[in-house]
Design a protein around this motif. Structure first.
Motif, PDB file in Angstrom:
ATOM      1  N   LEU A 358       0.058  16.738   4.213  1.00 46.86           N
ATOM      2  CA  LEU A 358       0.560  15.613   3.138  1.00 46.86           C
ATOM      3  C   LEU A 358      -0.246  14.521   2.615  1.00 46.86           C
ATOM      4  N   GLY A 359      -1.205  14.482   3.181  1.00 44.05           N
ATOM      5  CA  GLY A 359      -2.262  13.330   3.030  1.00 44.05           C
ATOM      6  C   GLY A 359      -3.195  13.087   4.009  1.00 44.05           C
ATOM      7  N   ALA A 360      -4.162  12.001   3.724  1.00 44.15           N
ATOM      8  CA  ALA A 360      -5.091  11.593   4.676  1.00 44.15           C
ATOM      9  C   ALA A 360      -4.798  10.022   4.710  1.00 44.15           C
ATOM     10  N   VAL A 361      -5.128   9.508   5.566  1.00 45.28           N
ATOM     11  CA  VAL A 361      -5.146   7.868   5.709  1.00 45.28           C
ATOM     12  C   VAL A 361      -6.327   7.579   6.391  1.00 45.28           C
ATOM     13  N   ALA A 362      -7.099   6.671   6.362  1.00 43.42           N
ATOM     14  CA  ALA A 362      -8.271   6.009   7.253  1.00 43.42           C
ATOM     15  C   ALA A 362      -8.157   4.461   6.992  1.00 43.42           C
ATOM     16  N   GLY A 363      -8.589   3.900   8.291  1.00 41.98           N
ATOM     17  CA  GLY A 363      -9.000   2.372   8.553  1.00 41.98           C
ATOM     18  C   GLY A 363     -10.110   2.145   8.154  1.00 41.98           C
ATOM     19  N   LEU A 364     -10.406   0.981   7.522  1.00 46.29           N
ATOM     20  CA  LEU A 364     -12.193   0.607   7.044  1.00 46.29           C
ATOM     21  C   LEU A 364     -12.368  -0.675   7.605  1.00 46.29           C
ATOM     22  N   GLY A 365     -11.646  -1.071   8.668  1.00 47.97           N
ATOM     23  CA  GLY A 365     -11.880  -2.417   9.135  1.00 47.97           C
ATOM     24  C   GLY A 365     -10.734  -3.134   8.923  1.00 47.97           C
ATOM     25  N   ILE A 366     -10.510  -4.369   9.407  1.00 49.74           N
ATOM     26  CA  ILE A 366      -9.257  -5.104   9.298  1.00 49.74           C
ATOM     27  C   ILE A 366      -8.992  -5.665   7.910  1.00 49.74           C
ATOM     28  N   GLY A 367      -7.647  -5.146   7.249  1.00 51.20           N
ATOM     29  CA  GLY A 367      -7.227  -5.357   6.273  1.00 51.20           C
ATOM     30  C   GLY A 367      -7.562  -4.495   5.185  1.00 51.20           C
ATOM     31  N   SER A 368      -8.406  -3.332   5.396  1.00 45.62           N
ATOM     32  CA  SER A 368      -8.943  -2.511   4.380  1.00 45.62           C
ATOM     33  C   SER A 368      -8.621  -0.939   4.904  1.00 45.62           C
ATOM     34  N   GLY A 369      -8.190  -0.277   3.992  1.00 44.51           N
ATOM     35  CA  GLY A 369      -7.960   1.219   4.189  1.00 44.51           C
ATOM     36  C   GLY A 369      -7.892   1.982   2.896  1.00 44.51           C
TER      37      GLY A 369
END
Length: 465
Positions: A358-369
């Motif tokens: 259904l999708g993909a989600v990634a964290g890119l550091g505090i406050g960013s994704g």
């Protein structure tokens, strides 16, 4: 009562055992899990562990605490002879022994796949275990401590240079998290400047994060560049001997932290030491219903799931027609596998595995994704909350969920803990340095040499007159 042996206690193995406890009636089967580690690691949290956002112990799940009806054995399965339904179990202490079973479930997972690049085996560190994530975090903090005591120059910049090899989800997440971590650390190190920190990601393909759309991947690249992180596309690592990085583009620089995330392969210890069928990429050949075998025939009483298996992707979205090795598939396959085993025990038909991403989600550091579902892409802080919410809720058991969310809440008010515990890698060093030892026994004094009495001279003969 049939004996079910589960080889591997990762995602698929843990969830299979966990759900078997729920679905099996009392006395219907006996379940045993064998894994070298006594816990399951929730790998999507490893980048945040490496960046100090999650306490390491909160990212793992104790098998003995949560598998209350399962026999847990902390050891390795070093051979599977399904023809005789026996497995060789090798414990960390003691002799190997044979274990007889009726049903086997192979969920041995995957390990880092590397290439024979000079220096990688000696200098790089993977990102598949909680121990590796902790070591990355401690190395980063220790290097900042060392750099702060050095004058500006090449050695200082070497300590502040981080290299990540591999531009998939794991690589991008740990790369972005470490960049965020380093930027926050500069507050505590006034001797160091942002310009002295260097972050390089090396990707052999022409794009990053193939799970998201091309425009979304371009946004991630631009976002990382704005934060002072450099991504090398269409670039291969040629050498990393003694931390000296040489790229196929001709560029070179020095680094003291090299993280390898460029691919995985099925656990060779299990795959190469069994008589179960293996496909060309080294994974156990598995049917859509998770029984070992092909569409035409299956191996009775043998099941497989997770990264060690080649499960056909009936949604049509898998690479090469098979489910990609990730947590989404492993968890769902484990849940279905438990239901299918119970169904077969009761004389019913197993169901086929079908999951449409259904999708993909990634964290890119505090406050960013970043979040991608079809043509819909969400970026920034909203995607970051979605990332934390999804993975926080996906963590198995309420106890683990509470610990993770409570840790995030504390970090929101108190900030990340920046204490390095790298000394735990040599815990006896301080004790040994000052420990008293018995003095060596004094050499025994040599016995005095015996004085040899002079030989008597023979009496002279008297010559008579």
């Amino acid at each position: 009562m049939p004996k079910i042996l589960i080889v591997g206690g990762g995602y698929a193995g843990f969830y299979t055992a966990w759900k078997l406890e729920k679905h099996l009636r009392a006395g219907e089967a006996e379940v045993t899990v064998v894994d070298p580690l006594p816990y399951m690691t929730y790998q999507p949290f490893l980048p945040e562990v490496a960046a100090g956002s999650i306490e390491p112990r909160h990212a793992v799940v104790s098998q003995r605490r949560h598998l209350k009806k399962t026999n847990v054995i902390t050891a390795k399965v070093t051979n599977i002879d399904h023809a005789s339904k026996t497995a060789t179990i090798t414990p960390p202490v003691g002799e190997a022994y044979e274990f007889s079973y009726d049903i086997i479930v192979v969920t041995g997972g995957a390990v880092s796949r590397t290439f024979p690049i000079p220096g990688v085996a000696d200098s790089a560190i993977g990102l598949k275990t909680i121990e590796e994530a902790v070591a990355i975090r401690d190395r980063m903090l220790t290097n900042f401590d060392k750099a702060a005591s050095l004058p500006a120059g090449p050695e200082r910049e070497r300590l502040l240079t981080v290299v990540v090899v591999g531009g998939g989800f794991a690589g991008i997440e740990v790369f972005a998290e470490l960049r965020s971590f380093a930027s926050s650390l500069l507050t505590y190190y006034p001797q160091l400047s942002f310009e002295e920190t260097h972050f390089h990601l090396i990707e052999a393909m022409g794009r990053i994060m193939p799970e998201v759309s091309l425009p979304t991947s371009h946004w991630v690249l631009k976002h990382l560049a704005q934060r002072g992180a450099e991504v090398h596309l269409d670039t291969q690592l040629k050498s990393a001997v003694d931390g000296h990085i040489e790229l196929s583009t001709g560029e070179s620089f020095d680094s003291d932290l090299i993280v390898w995330t460029a691919g995985v392969m099925a656990n060779p210890t299990i795959v190469r030491n069994s008589d179960l069928p293996v496909e060309e990429r080294g994974r156990i050949r598995t049917r859509p219903d998770l029984r070992v075998g092909t569409d035409e025939e299956f191996v009775a009483d043998a099941w497989a799931a997770g990264d060690v298996s080649a499960v056909p992707d009936l949604s049509g979205g898998g690479v090469g027609g098979f489910c990609v090795p990730n947590a989404q598939h492993a968890v769902r396959q484990g849940k279905l596998l438990a239901k299918n085993i119970v169904a077969v025990i009761r004389g019913e038909e197993p169901r086929q595995y079908f999951h449409k991403n259904l999708g993909a989600v990634a964290g890119l550091g505090i406050g960013s994704g970043v979040f991608q579902s079809g043509k819909i892409a969400i970026k920034g802080v909203v995607a970051w909350f979605a990332h934390r919410g999804y993975h926080g809720l996906a963590m198995p058991s309420f106890e683990r969920k509470f610990r993770v969310f409570w840790g995030w809440w504390n970090n929101f008010w108190l900030g990340r803990d920046i204490v390095s515990l790298s000394a735990t890698q040599h815990p006896r060093a301080a004790f040994e340095e000052f420990a008293s030892r018995p003095k060596p026994a004094a050499d025994a004094a040599p016995a005095p040499a015996a004085v040899k009495a002079p030989a008597e001279k023979p009496a002279k003969e008297t010559v008579g007159a």
